[in-house]
Design a protein around this motif. Structure first.
Motif, mmCIF file in Angstrom:
data_model
loop_
_atom_site.group_PDB
_atom_site.id
_atom_site.type_symbol
_atom_site.label_atom_id
_atom_site.label_comp_id
_atom_site.label_asym_id
_atom_site.label_seq_id
_atom_site.Cartn_x
_atom_site.Cartn_y
_atom_site.Cartn_z
ATOM 1 N N PHE A 29 85.489 110.381 59.309
ATOM 2 C CA PHE A 29 85.530 110.338 60.768
ATOM 3 C C PHE A 29 85.974 111.688 61.341
ATOM 4 O O PHE A 29 85.416 112.179 62.334
ATOM 5 C CB PHE A 29 86.475 109.229 61.246
ATOM 6 N N MET A 30 86.987 112.290 60.712
ATOM 7 C CA MET A 30 87.488 113.572 61.210
ATOM 8 C C MET A 30 86.464 114.685 61.029
ATOM 9 O O MET A 30 86.276 115.527 61.918
ATOM 10 C CB MET A 30 88.803 113.926 60.507
ATOM 11 N N SER A 32 83.199 114.295 60.928
ATOM 12 C CA SER A 32 82.121 114.043 61.899
ATOM 13 C C SER A 32 82.524 114.547 63.277
ATOM 14 O O SER A 32 81.727 115.181 63.984
ATOM 15 C CB SER A 32 81.804 112.543 61.960
ATOM 16 N N ALA A 33 83.770 114.258 63.675
ATOM 17 C CA ALA A 33 84.265 114.718 64.975
ATOM 18 C C ALA A 33 84.278 116.238 65.038
ATOM 19 O O ALA A 33 83.939 116.834 66.075
ATOM 20 C CB ALA A 33 85.667 114.160 65.225
ATOM 21 N N TYR A 35 82.261 118.280 63.450
ATOM 22 C CA TYR A 35 80.883 118.754 63.611
ATOM 23 C C TYR A 35 80.455 118.688 65.075
ATOM 24 O O TYR A 35 79.939 119.667 65.629
ATOM 25 C CB TYR A 35 79.926 117.922 62.750
ATOM 26 N N PHE A 36 80.677 117.548 65.715
ATOM 27 C CA PHE A 36 80.237 117.404 67.106
ATOM 28 C C PHE A 36 81.052 118.277 68.050
ATOM 29 O O PHE A 36 80.567 118.652 69.123
ATOM 30 C CB PHE A 36 80.326 115.938 67.534
ATOM 31 N N ASN A 37 82.265 118.623 67.655
ATOM 32 C CA ASN A 37 83.099 119.486 68.488
ATOM 33 C C ASN A 37 82.662 120.947 68.390
ATOM 34 O O ASN A 37 82.720 121.683 69.390
ATOM 35 C CB ASN A 37 84.564 119.355 68.064
ATOM 36 N N SER A 214 72.117 115.322 68.991
ATOM 37 C CA SER A 214 73.230 114.366 69.022
ATOM 38 C C SER A 214 72.746 112.971 68.626
ATOM 39 O O SER A 214 73.416 112.261 67.866
ATOM 40 C CB SER A 214 73.868 114.327 70.408
ATOM 41 N N VAL A 218 74.287 111.300 65.297
ATOM 42 C CA VAL A 218 75.108 110.090 65.461
ATOM 43 C C VAL A 218 74.514 108.941 64.661
ATOM 44 O O VAL A 218 75.220 108.241 63.917
ATOM 45 C CB VAL A 218 75.233 109.707 66.952
#
Length: 247
Positions: A29-30, A32-33, A35-37, A214, A218
């Protein structure tokens, strides 16, 4: 009384397993976050972006290998590692074919796993056979729709048959996921197809999709997570099914 105590113990065990599995997914989860950040539409292709993009999938592979052992290298664990290779390749457009090949082999490993004795096999019904047919028809229809755009690609000679084989393999993977009867596995496989469909529409310039990357990532990360968790839970579900048959 013994039966009640056994059922209560089984429920506690399942809760403990679920909690432990959730905590083991926190690094995914961290990542993935992260990457999107860090990723933006203007991000240039680089080793850094490739590493950040592939990290969540590699962490899922590590989770599966920890829970299921080395045997998963030839199953979902290995499929996730190959998917991470595909993630890296797709950062550079000139490596698209290589990435597609890595994902194709990953689908073969997933398919082989869904056929294994670790997964509960349910007898085919008219509904499941109908779902198989729908997947095949959807795959064939999407390929027919994509075909004119593939012909415009500079690498059409390679991509036209390559995409056909890839669609066949992912449809096979989805069909075998349905056969397994594992809800998370089925859902993950179907979401994976949606992710690939969205990616194909953008790569082959069929249409412009707002926030396209995105949507792809996702659905992709979600699909891989569901397949990974489904693989970890497959043995437990197999045991539950065996208990039900003996009762």
């Amino acid at each position: 009384m013994d039966i009640l105590e056994t059922d209560a113990f089984d429920r506690r065990q399942r809760r403990n397993v679920s909690c432990a599995l959730f905590f083991s997914l926190l690094p995914f989860f961290m990542a993935s976050a992260l990457y999107f950040n860090l990723w933006t539409p203007d991000s240039p292709a680089s080793v850094t972006i490739a590493g950040i993009k592939s990290a969540p999938t590699l962490l899922l592979a590590l989770t599966v290998l920890i829970w299921n052992g080395g045997r998963s290298v030839l199953g979902v664990g290995g499929g996730l590692i190959l998917s991470a290779v595909g993630d890296v390749c797709l950062v550079w457009s000139e490596l698209f074919v290589h990435g597609m090949g890595a994902f194709a082999v990953a689908h073969l490993l997933y398919s082989a796993t869904f056929l294994s004795s670790r997964y509960t096999s349910y007898s085919s019904s008219s509904w499941t056979r109908l779902l198989y047919l729908i997947l095949v028809l959807l795959g064939a229809g999407f390929y027919a729709y994509l075909y004119p755009f593939l012909q415009k690609d500079p690498h059409a000679d390679l991509l036209t048959p390559g995409v056909a084989v890839y669609i066949l393999l992912i449809a096979l993977m989805g069909s075998l996921a349905i056969r397994s009867g594992q809800f998370l596995t089925v859902l993950g496989s179907l979401i994976f197809m949606i992710s690939d469909l969205s990616l194909a529409l953008q790569v082959f310039k069929v249409m412009k999709v707002d926030n396209g990357n995105s949507i792809v990532m996702v659905t992709y990360y979600l699909a891989q997570m569901l397949i990974a968790v489904g693989d970890v839970r497959a043995v437990e579900s197999k045991d539950d099914f065996a208990k039900w048959k003996r009762s």
